[in-house]
Design a protein around this motif. Structure first.
Motif, PDB file in Angstrom:
ATOM      1  N   PRO A 190       0.937  -1.217  -0.173  1.00 47.00           N
ATOM      2  CA  PRO A 190       0.001  -0.071  -0.203  1.00 47.00           C
ATOM      3  C   PRO A 190       0.773   1.147  -0.077  1.00 47.00           C
ATOM      4  N   GLY A 191       0.199   2.478  -0.753  1.00 46.01           N
ATOM      5  CA  GLY A 191       0.947   3.597  -0.387  1.00 46.01           C
ATOM      6  C   GLY A 191       0.921   4.182   1.029  1.00 46.01           C
ATOM      7  N   LEU A 192      -0.043   4.016   1.655  1.00 46.87           N
ATOM      8  CA  LEU A 192      -0.260   4.629   3.196  1.00 46.87           C
ATOM      9  C   LEU A 192      -0.624   3.329   4.194  1.00 46.87           C
ATOM     10  N   VAL A 193      -0.141   3.485   5.272  1.00 49.97           N
ATOM     11  CA  VAL A 193      -0.231   2.431   6.434  1.00 49.97           C
ATOM     12  C   VAL A 193      -0.450   3.396   7.648  1.00 49.97           C
ATOM     13  N   LEU A 194      -1.768   3.071   8.372  1.00 51.77           N
ATOM     14  CA  LEU A 194      -1.682   3.685   9.654  1.00 51.77           C
ATOM     15  C   LEU A 194      -2.522   2.872  10.622  1.00 51.77           C
ATOM     16  N   ALA A 263       4.832   0.154   3.378  1.00 51.31           N
ATOM     17  CA  ALA A 263       4.118   1.221   2.951  1.00 51.31           C
ATOM     18  C   ALA A 263       5.180   2.241   2.716  1.00 51.31           C
ATOM     19  N   ALA A 264       4.839   3.126   1.637  1.00 50.47           N
ATOM     20  CA  ALA A 264       5.674   4.329   1.578  1.00 50.47           C
ATOM     21  C   ALA A 264       5.510   5.435   2.475  1.00 50.47           C
ATOM     22  N   MET A 265       4.271   5.476   2.896  1.00 46.05           N
ATOM     23  CA  MET A 265       3.991   6.548   3.788  1.00 46.05           C
ATOM     24  C   MET A 265       3.251   6.060   5.170  1.00 46.05           C
ATOM     25  N   THR A 266       3.327   6.871   6.077  1.00 46.76           N
ATOM     26  CA  THR A 266       2.599   6.403   7.463  1.00 46.76           C
ATOM     27  C   THR A 266       2.233   7.881   8.160  1.00 46.76           C
ATOM     28  N   ILE A 267       1.288   7.755   9.068  1.00 47.60           N
ATOM     29  CA  ILE A 267       0.913   8.801   9.926  1.00 47.60           C
ATOM     30  C   ILE A 267       1.240   8.449  11.226  1.00 47.60           C
ATOM     31  N   GLU A 268       2.285   9.176  11.944  1.00 44.28           N
ATOM     32  CA  GLU A 268       2.727   9.044  13.265  1.00 44.28           C
ATOM     33  C   GLU A 268       3.269  10.593  13.740  1.00 44.28           C
TER      34      GLU A 268
END
Length: 414
Positions: A190-194, A263-268
């Protein structure tokens, strides 16, 4: 610093380090005289430490204050902060100064355990207004914010470039996030994981204009079109397959999934930098503010404060110590030692100069929302979290309706 809501519920903010973790260790005595909780020979300080670096930094700072003031002080790291605080309050022998997590503020304030000293601080107006608001209960500013963290978008530089994206493609809106997330998705990655929890997903609800409670926490505001818009947007990313939850990838939190390049991005939050340096030092990344939603920019912030016991016989000295620990110089030293962001505005420029890559985290304070501090709200969020795990296949409207009923019960019992 806080990696998950569960940590927030237990205590709070790398934060904010803090109140969450809890590495037990012996106390450290400064200033000569022996100090015991509730005694009158010096100050006792109880912290919920994220580890040795934080414990040592606080001990050093308190030792410096003791030398300057001539007042003895003893620092202890709790193995279970809230439990030890509760036991001290019940016994009438609490620590004089201690960490207080946001979710425990209302309980300790309502039962008279906390001394509401915030308006007496000489540096009161230096704290970020949103942090002062977070630690205000029933109209009283109870305690000085210790430090804080915010959520940001963390981008893997190599995977970003590999997808043909440049700095100009960093998303600033939901539409742009949808586009780059799809572009970054590759061969099942995925492109984003959170993480599947309000402490991450809730940022999108804030960007849509949603809240869980009204401003004075007297009304539940969970089941609203704004919160529905936030959940619907996250669900759309999950449904497309361009975003996934950490649990779907077998990772414990966004930093782990990001470090493993799942993933290439995450929110942290800004605590991710220490974890990546320690566990995934070869990963190069960029921090960006979270994209704005239909109501504008939004993120979540996490924080602890320095509490003073109402029963402390040493309130004047305790207040002096808190002012020392929240001074510009002390907060910058804490930042160097264990990576927190200062809670005072006077430290902002020095902190930004020392941490240029992390500036988006600090700038996000202008539009950050705090987790609710109402007693019992953490239980409502825990239940919501369990439902969010199935957001991809679930019904956002039903989740919000359930959380609304639970939050109304909490509000009615306050």
């Amino acid at each position: 610093m806080q990696r998950s809501t569960s940590r927030w519920i237990a205590a709070a903010g790398i934060m904010t380090a803090g109140a969450l973790v809890l590495t037990a260790c012996g106390g450290s005595q400064f200033g000569g005289e022996e100090s015991t909780p509730g005694g009158d020979s010096g100050l006792s300080v109880l912290i919920g430490s994220s580890g040795e670096a934080e414990t040592t930094a606080v001990q050093d700072a308190v030792a410096a204050w003791s030398k300057e003031s001539g007042t003895g002080a003893n620092v202890s790291a709790a193995s279970d902060l809230n439990q030890q605080l509760s036991q001290g309050f019940a016994a009438g022998k609490p620590a004089d100064v201690f960490y207080v997590s946001l979710d425990s503020l209302a309980g300790f304030a309502a039962n008279g355990s906390l001394y509401a000293y915030g308006d007496q601080l000489s540096n009161r107006d230096d704290f970020y207004p949103s942090l002062v608001e977070a630690f205000t209960y029933d109209g009283k500013f109870y305690c000085a914010p210790k430090d804080f963290s915010t959520l940001g978008l963390v981008i893997n530089d190599a995977l970003w470039a590999e997808a043909g994206l440049t700095e100009t493609d960093i998303p600033t809106t939901w539409d742009e996030l949808t586009a780059v997330t799809a572009t970054l998705a590759n061969n099942g990655r995925p492109g984003l994981v959170l993480s599947p929890e309000y402490a991450r997903v809730g940022a999108f609800m804030v960007q849509a204009g949603g809240t869980l409670l009204n401003a004075d926490q007297t009304e539940a505001t969970v089941d609203t079109p704004e919160n529905a818009a936030g959940l619907d947007y996250v669900k759309s990313l999950l449904d497309s397959g361009s975003a996934q939850f950490t649990t779907d990838l077998g990772s414990g939190w966004g930093g782990e999934a990001f470090g493993k390049e799942q993933a290439a991005m995450t929110i942290e939050g800004n605590w991710i930098t220490g974890a990546l340096s320690a566990d995934y030092p070869d990963i190069e990344y960029t921090i960006a503010e979270l994209p704005a939603g239909p109501a504008g920019p939004g993120t979540l912030q996490f924080t602890n404060c320095w509490g003073i016991a109402e029963d402390s016989p040493n309130k004047e000295a305790a207040l002096d110590l808190v002012e020392f620990l929240t001074s510009t110089d002390s907060q910058l030293e804490f930042s160097d030692a264990f990576g927190v962001m200062p809670s005072v505005q006077s430290a902002a420029e020095d902190w930004k100069n020392a941490n240029p890559a992390l500036v988006p985290f600090l700038n996000s304070v202008d539009f950050a929302a705090s987790m609710p501090s109402l007693r019992g709200a953490s239980d409502v969020i825990s239940d919501l979290n369990s439902q969010l795990e199935s957001l991809a296949t679930g019904n956002p409207a039903a989740m919000l309706a359930s959380a609304q009923r639970n939050m109304e019960a909490v509000v009615s019992g306050r």
